[in-house]
Design a protein around this motif. Structure first.
Motif, short mmCIF file in Angstrom:
data_model
loop_
_atom_site.label_atom_id
_atom_site.label_comp_id
_atom_site.label_asym_id
_atom_site.label_seq_id
_atom_site.Cartn_x
_atom_site.Cartn_y
_atom_site.Cartn_z
N PRO A 197 1.07 -1.09 -0.14
CA PRO A 197 -0.03 -0.21 0.25
C PRO A 197 1.21 1.13 0.01
N SER A 198 0.10 2.59 -0.02
CA SER A 198 0.78 3.54 -0.73
C SER A 198 1.41 4.08 0.79
N THR A 199 1.23 3.08 2.40
CA THR A 199 1.28 3.45 3.68
C THR A 199 2.82 2.88 4.21
N LYS A 200 3.51 1.84 2.93
CA LYS A 200 4.40 0.91 3.11
C LYS A 200 5.37 1.25 4.34
N THR A 260 4.16 3.31 7.41
CA THR A 260 3.70 2.89 8.33
C THR A 260 3.19 1.48 8.73
N ALA A 261 2.31 0.55 7.30
CA ALA A 261 1.47 0.05 7.50
C ALA A 261 2.14 -1.47 7.85
N THR A 262 1.51 -2.43 8.78
CA THR A 262 2.16 -4.21 8.60
C THR A 262 1.67 -4.61 7.41
N ILE A 263 2.60 -5.59 7.08
CA ILE A 263 2.21 -7.11 5.93
C ILE A 263 0.47 -7.05 6.81
N GLY A 264 0.76 -7.99 7.86
CA GLY A 264 -0.58 -8.25 8.82
C GLY A 264 -1.70 -7.69 8.37
N GLY A 265 -1.82 -6.54 8.90
CA GLY A 265 -3.01 -4.61 8.61
C GLY A 265 -3.13 -5.09 6.85
N PHE A 266 -2.32 -4.51 5.87
CA PHE A 266 -2.32 -4.66 4.76
C PHE A 266 -3.24 -5.92 4.40
N VAL A 267 -2.56 -7.47 4.65
CA VAL A 267 -4.08 -8.58 4.55
C VAL A 267 -5.81 -8.54 5.26
N CYS A 268 -5.23 -7.70 5.93
CA CYS A 268 -6.35 -8.44 7.34
C CYS A 268 -7.35 -6.77 6.29
#
Ligand SMILES: Cc1cc2nc3c(=O)[nH]c(=O)nc-3n(C[C@H](O)[C@H](O)[C@H](O)COP(=O)(O)OP(=O)(O)OC[C@H]3O[C@@H](n4cnc5c(N)ncnc54)[C@H](O)[C@@H]3O)c2cc1C
Ligand SMILES: Cc1cc2nc3c(=O)[nH]c(=O)nc-3n(C[C@H](O)[C@H](O)[C@H](O)COP(=O)(O)OP(=O)(O)OC[C@H]3O[C@@H](n4cnc5c(N)ncnc54)[C@H](O)[C@@H]3O)c2cc1C
Lengths: 476, 476
Positions: free
Chosen positions: A147-150, A152-160
């Protein structure tokens, strides 16, 4: 704040009991920490702002290991408190906001690369995506999409909680088969345990907002690292920009990671570009592989575009004084506007491949003052098409409904970003066929992120008189 | 044999003069060598067999360097003899057969990797493609695409005479922008010289059968090496196989290099598969990346296919006792049949993306006994579609014309493989807009591969009474 079936002091007791049960797992009841960790980017939506402002958890726990997480799950089952997983907290729909208090489970302690074998990586869910991409790059690989939030985001949050992003123009959305190979999930069954979900079974947690379990590990395809190049190309008008973007997106011989189109009125909000692109020009933003740069330049020249800016993506990412162009795209486009002007909001739309460009033009013409076109190209239904993330000048929710209805009428699907339930919101494709059944199986007591799965809440309400306070947060 | 405007003894004198002029460049007038180097795979076509059998050169020269090649070019200009470039000699349309004698220029002496920089390689045109792929693999890279003749073809011959192949399902055809970055070309101008053609200018030599110049070097995008896996999947009938292949080809999340479909009647000709696949089943042949194997298996199961065979591609390629599955695909499919039964031939067709599968079924139904469906999936016109290389039971050329006309009527383009001129044959897209003008510029005396460019021959004939014997070979 509404704690469902429990009253306030019972809730305090339950929290105390929970915290006692989790033992040495790091926990916090510091009000500032709780406030901070109870929020995400729901404030993008003036409608969600009204509904979710002020909602917060009673404590925050931060598991360091899967063992800690299992202790948390057991303690919650015993004390009856709600648990809401949190990664980077960058979701746009209040996915990570606890509607009924309880504990925030901060997943960022479960981080790091488990292994990398050829083109597959196994990673812990709480890993920050920029850190992960860098760890992969150190071994010659990179994330297929982010995501464009690379940052700050987590990989788990991206998938969920996410749906796709930079990379999707080539690889499709996060839920396209093959983009997620497996997940390891801690359940909230009577005996909490960790289970491995592979292939199609990953749908149980994919975009489920953590309502069906905690993801602790993920297995993903990872690509050979590419030294991407950011490019910004100007065109006299939106039609020409969109036509060029579509042409480029369908060039199978040109390796790309991003193809975005921006209305000329967005340019003033784009710090890295506003002094480089002549005012009034529609923009195409690209990330291209080195071998594609020369042929892309040739195509730009042939199509009468003007290459106004180009920069190595990794350099821009690593330099604090620079902004990689992907941070102007996807959901970041709206953020760049909101930073300066809170009177805007946005929508998320999907154009069917047939006549996508004509539909884009028609919509823009229908709302000339309110809708600032923003497109992200990606394959859909076997063809190349685009998602729209138009920036919308907000008046009221009735007007927003009208704009959504106009999309509907024009055959453009809308993933409403102004609701916080899974079913009403974001993902319309690839979700589990029976979310509520998945949840009943993995979270029979309904303790995970309550209020977010409408189909389960309805069922729970019907079955036993809303024991989990189904629907109440929405009324609060 | 027809030597155009010169009679036999004049021709012999010219050859002698040419051979004297080329000095120490390796040359041969050994009849067996000449015979062998004057042929290609034109015998696939019973029609070309009649027209081209027996045609041959007067000598063979084998340049070791570009310097040698320039000497050859000058010597040919001075002596007036024809030159026909030859790589691996695997062309199917007699591209490398000298229609009017002269010298075969064997390009295989100009071989090797010049440099590899990130995702771009510069290679010498005479490099064998298997050797090239191995040299790239030693540095972690691989060819983006190759013909099924990888073992024997040269990269220069592929660009000058081929159209696409294994890899095209992802990257499109050889002429899609970005798949060829530059070529270095030795011209036959009054002062022969080497010129660099970049980007769109490469069209001057791309699929031009060596009529516009000798390619000495090429610059190509090269991909990170992937450890591909061959898979053969059986389906009860062709419709199901084609549907699955289309579904798989459009899965953006699954990295693939090959998606082919085969009529069940082709199975008996496929040595590696015939004992592994139940008789009567239609086949889908795949090459998938490691990360895609598990999700592909899941898709096969969901679509009721049967995975009958799988094997590491590189292992099959390296083991003399094995056949990589790509050697059953593209133009190899017909070869496998012809090895056992010379009564077959083939066609080359292109299905438009819309309703491709319905058109495939309709065509198969129209010629149930003569047409054995064989499809190669690749993107076309911005969508996923397929090329057809149907194996055809040959009766006579009138009947073949009828089958081609039926394709035409059904909106399926035909690239006729039974003609030897550029314009009448293979490539219908991406060629230079004015081939004859390119040739007049680079080969004003018309000495390169005479008779293959119809538009130039017509012009030459009109201008000065067919000095190069335009059209005579076809009458011979
Ligand atoms: C500026 C901006 C740009 C964005 N760009 C994109 C984009 O390009 N593409 C896109 O898809 N989204 C985008 N988003 C939305 C969001 O960033 C993504 O969904 C992001 O990947 C979420 O990651 P996170 O770690 O912040 O998740 P969080 O917001 O912390 O959580 C997201 C959801 O997943 C749950 N969750 C988190 N971790 C776990 C876990 N380990 N197990 C179970 N459940 C868990 C949470 O409970 C929550 O429901 C953007 C948002 C913003 C604000
Ligand atoms: C069994 C079989 C399978 C095949 N599969 C495929 C396939 O999958 N895809 C595909 O596209 N084709 C295929 N072909 C056709 C052929 O293999 C390809 O075109 C191949 O790449 C040709 O390479 P070559 O080195 O053998 O060229 P050659 O046959 O030697 O030459 C091809 C043409 O290019 C010219 N030429 C060769 N080298 C140069 C040079 N350096 N400079 C200028 N002109 C030159 C020749 O004069 C000739 O006109 C197949 C053929 C056979 C017999």
């Amino acid at each position: 704040m509404n704690h469902g079936a429990m009253n306030h002091s019972a809730m305090n007791q339950a929290t105390d009991r929970f915290l006692a049960l989790v033992g040495d797992v790091p926990a916090s009841t510091d009000p500032a920490t709780i406030r901070r960790k109870s929020r995400d980017f729901y404030w993008y939506s003036p409608i969600l702002r009204e509904q979710l402002d002020g909602l917060q958890a009673d404590c925050v726990v931060t598991p360091r290991t899967e063992h800690d997480l299992l202790a948390i799950a057991r303690a919650a089952r015993q004390s009856g408190i709600f648990l809401t997983a949190r990664g980077g907290g960058t979701g746009n729909y209040g996915q990570a906001v606890p509607l009924r208090g309880g504990a925030i489970v901060d997943m960022t302690g479960l981080d790091g690369l488990v292994w990398l074998r050829g083109d597959v990586a196994r990673v812990r869910a709480g890993t920050n995506m920029l850190a992960l991409d860098r760890a992969l790059r150190a071994q010659g690989r990179e994330l297929r999409m982010f995501p464009s939030t690379k940052r700050t985001a987590t990989i788990g949050g991206f998938v969920c909680g996410g749906s796709g992003g930079i990379g999707s123009v080539t690889w499709g959305g996060l839920r396209a088969p093959g983009n997620l190979l497996a997940t390891r999930v801690v359940t909230m069954e009577d005996e909490p345990r960790a289970v491995e979900l592979r292939g199609p079974d990953t749908r149980i947690v994919n975009h489920a907002y953590g309502t069906t379990g905690f993801v602790t590990e993920l297995e993903l395809p990872v690509e050979p690292a590419v030294d991407w190049c950011d490019m910004a190309v100007a065109f006299p008008d939106l039609t020409q920009a969109a036509r060029f973007a579509h042409l480029l997106a369908t060039q199978t011989g040109l390796q790309k990671k991003l193809v975005s189109v921006m209305d000329c009125r967005l340019l003033p909000y784009f710090a890295p570009l506003r002094n480089r692109v002549p005012a009034g020009r529609a923009l195409v933003i690209l990330m291209m592989a080195p071998a594609a740069i020369e042929p892309t330049r040739a195509l730009i020249a042939r199509e009468h575009g003007e290459l106004c800016y180009s920069c190595n993506t990794a350099e821009a990412e690593d330099d604090p004084g620079h902004v990689p162009l992907y941070e102007l795209t996807w959901n970041h486009t709206t953020l760049q506007v909101l930073k300066k002007d809170r009177s805007y909001t946005y929508l998320q739309t999907g154009f069917p491949p047939a006549d996508a460009l004509a539909r884009v033009a028609a919509l823009a013409a229908q709302f000339p003052d309110e809708l600032l076109t923003h497109l992200e190209f990606l394959p859909m239904e076997g063809g190349m098409s685009c998602a729209g993330l138009p920036v919308i000048r907000f008046t009221d929710s009735a007007r927003l409904d009208k704009i959504m209805a106009a999309h509907d009428a024009a055959g453009i699907s809308v993933a409403n970003p102004h609701v916080y339930t899974i079913e009403d919101g974001g993902a319309h494709r690839g979700l589990s066929p029976d979310l509520a059944a998945d949840k009943r199986r993995f979270d029979p007591a309904g303790l995970l992120n309550p209020g977010k799965m409408r189909s389960f809440e309805a069922l729970a309400g019907a079955l036993d008189g809303a024991p989990n306070g189904a629907g109440r947060a929405a009324e609060s």
